[in-house]
Design a protein around this motif. Structure first.
Motif, PDB file in Angstrom:
ATOM      1  N   ASN A 187      81.270  83.270 -30.058  1.00 47.07           N
ATOM      2  CA  ASN A 187      82.107  84.460 -29.876  1.00 47.07           C
ATOM      3  C   ASN A 187      81.958  85.441 -31.033  1.00 47.07           C
ATOM      4  O   ASN A 187      81.930  86.656 -30.825  1.00 47.07           O
ATOM      5  CB  ASN A 187      83.581  84.071 -29.718  1.00 47.07           C
ATOM      6  CG  ASN A 187      83.876  83.463 -28.386  1.00 47.07           C
ATOM      7  OD1 ASN A 187      83.134  83.642 -27.426  1.00 47.07           O
ATOM      8  ND2 ASN A 187      84.965  82.716 -28.304  1.00 47.07           N
ATOM      9  N   THR A 188      81.872  84.927 -32.257  1.00 49.55           N
ATOM     10  CA  THR A 188      81.703  85.795 -33.426  1.00 49.55           C
ATOM     11  C   THR A 188      80.360  86.499 -33.380  1.00 49.55           C
ATOM     12  O   THR A 188      80.263  87.697 -33.641  1.00 49.55           O
ATOM     13  CB  THR A 188      81.857  84.985 -34.726  1.00 49.55           C
ATOM     14  OG1 THR A 188      83.142  84.359 -34.734  1.00 49.55           O
ATOM     15  CG2 THR A 188      81.707  85.867 -35.949  1.00 49.55           C
TER      16      THR A 188
ATOM     17  N   TRP B 173      78.805  80.789 -37.768  1.00 46.97           N
ATOM     18  CA  TRP B 173      79.531  81.651 -36.833  1.00 46.97           C
ATOM     19  C   TRP B 173      79.571  81.009 -35.453  1.00 46.97           C
ATOM     20  O   TRP B 173      78.586  80.426 -34.988  1.00 46.97           O
ATOM     21  CB  TRP B 173      78.868  83.012 -36.715  1.00 46.97           C
ATOM     22  CG  TRP B 173      79.084  83.929 -37.882  1.00 46.97           C
ATOM     23  CD1 TRP B 173      79.736  83.654 -39.046  1.00 46.97           C
ATOM     24  CD2 TRP B 173      78.628  85.270 -37.989  1.00 46.97           C
ATOM     25  NE1 TRP B 173      79.712  84.740 -39.872  1.00 46.97           N
ATOM     26  CE2 TRP B 173      79.039  85.751 -39.248  1.00 46.97           C
ATOM     27  CE3 TRP B 173      77.910  86.105 -37.156  1.00 46.97           C
ATOM     28  CZ2 TRP B 173      78.769  87.044 -39.677  1.00 46.97           C
ATOM     29  CZ3 TRP B 173      77.628  87.392 -37.578  1.00 46.97           C
ATOM     30  CH2 TRP B 173      78.057  87.858 -38.830  1.00 46.97           C
ATOM     31  N   SER B 174      80.701  81.154 -34.777  1.00 41.69           N
ATOM     32  CA  SER B 174      80.799  80.688 -33.392  1.00 41.69           C
ATOM     33  C   SER B 174      80.037  81.657 -32.481  1.00 41.69           C
ATOM     34  O   SER B 174      79.704  82.770 -32.885  1.00 41.69           O
ATOM     35  CB  SER B 174      82.264  80.620 -32.963  1.00 41.69           C
ATOM     36  OG  SER B 174      82.796  81.935 -32.840  1.00 41.69           O
TER      37      SER B 174
ATOM     38  N   MET C 194      80.536  89.200 -30.807  1.00 41.77           N
ATOM     39  CA  MET C 194      81.342  90.334 -31.256  1.00 41.77           C
ATOM     40  C   MET C 194      80.524  91.254 -32.171  1.00 41.77           C
ATOM     41  O   MET C 194      80.489  92.464 -31.970  1.00 41.77           O
ATOM     42  CB  MET C 194      82.589  89.861 -31.993  1.00 41.77           C
ATOM     43  CG  MET C 194      83.473  90.999 -32.481  1.00 41.77           C
ATOM     44  SD  MET C 194      84.826  90.440 -33.520  1.00 41.77           S
ATOM     45  CE  MET C 194      83.944  89.849 -34.956  1.00 41.77           C
ATOM     46  N   HIS C 195      79.837  90.668 -33.157  1.00 39.62           N
ATOM     47  CA  HIS C 195      79.021  91.478 -34.065  1.00 39.62           C
ATOM     48  C   HIS C 195      77.865  92.130 -33.328  1.00 39.62           C
ATOM     49  O   HIS C 195      77.512  93.274 -33.593  1.00 39.62           O
ATOM     50  CB  HIS C 195      78.513  90.628 -35.228  1.00 39.62           C
ATOM     51  CG  HIS C 195      79.561  90.317 -36.239  1.00 39.62           C
ATOM     52  ND1 HIS C 195      80.002  91.243 -37.156  1.00 39.62           N
ATOM     53  CD2 HIS C 195      80.274  89.198 -36.468  1.00 39.62           C
ATOM     54  CE1 HIS C 195      80.932  90.697 -37.911  1.00 39.62           C
ATOM     55  NE2 HIS C 195      81.120  89.454 -37.509  1.00 39.62           N
TER      56      HIS C 195
END
Length: 67
Positions: free
Chosen positions: A31-32, A28-29, A35-36
């Motif tokens: 940003n991901t 996952w980046s 977000m989570h």
């Protein structure tokens, strides 16, 4: 009894959860992960989503969980 969680403990939990997400999902980046992380805390803070008991839709599933 005071059920309030101190701000320091909440911040520690947030840092640990973000670190967990990064470690559990290395692909996952950033940003991901963010977000989570933010979605999970929004749901938690605003009492959104299913609670543990609502996942049991019938007496049969409740009995199955007891086994």
């Amino acid at each position: 009894m005071d059920a309030t969680i101190p701000l320091q403990q909440i911040e520690k939990l947030r840092r640990e959860f973000k670190a967990y997400l990064s470690a559990a999902h290395p692909g996952w980046s950033e940003n991901t992960v963010s977000m989570h992380y933010s979605d999970a805390f929004y749901a938690f803070n605003n009492n959104v989503g299913l609670d543990f008991w609502s996942c049991f839709t019938s007496d049969a599933t409740m009995l199955e969980a007891r086994v």
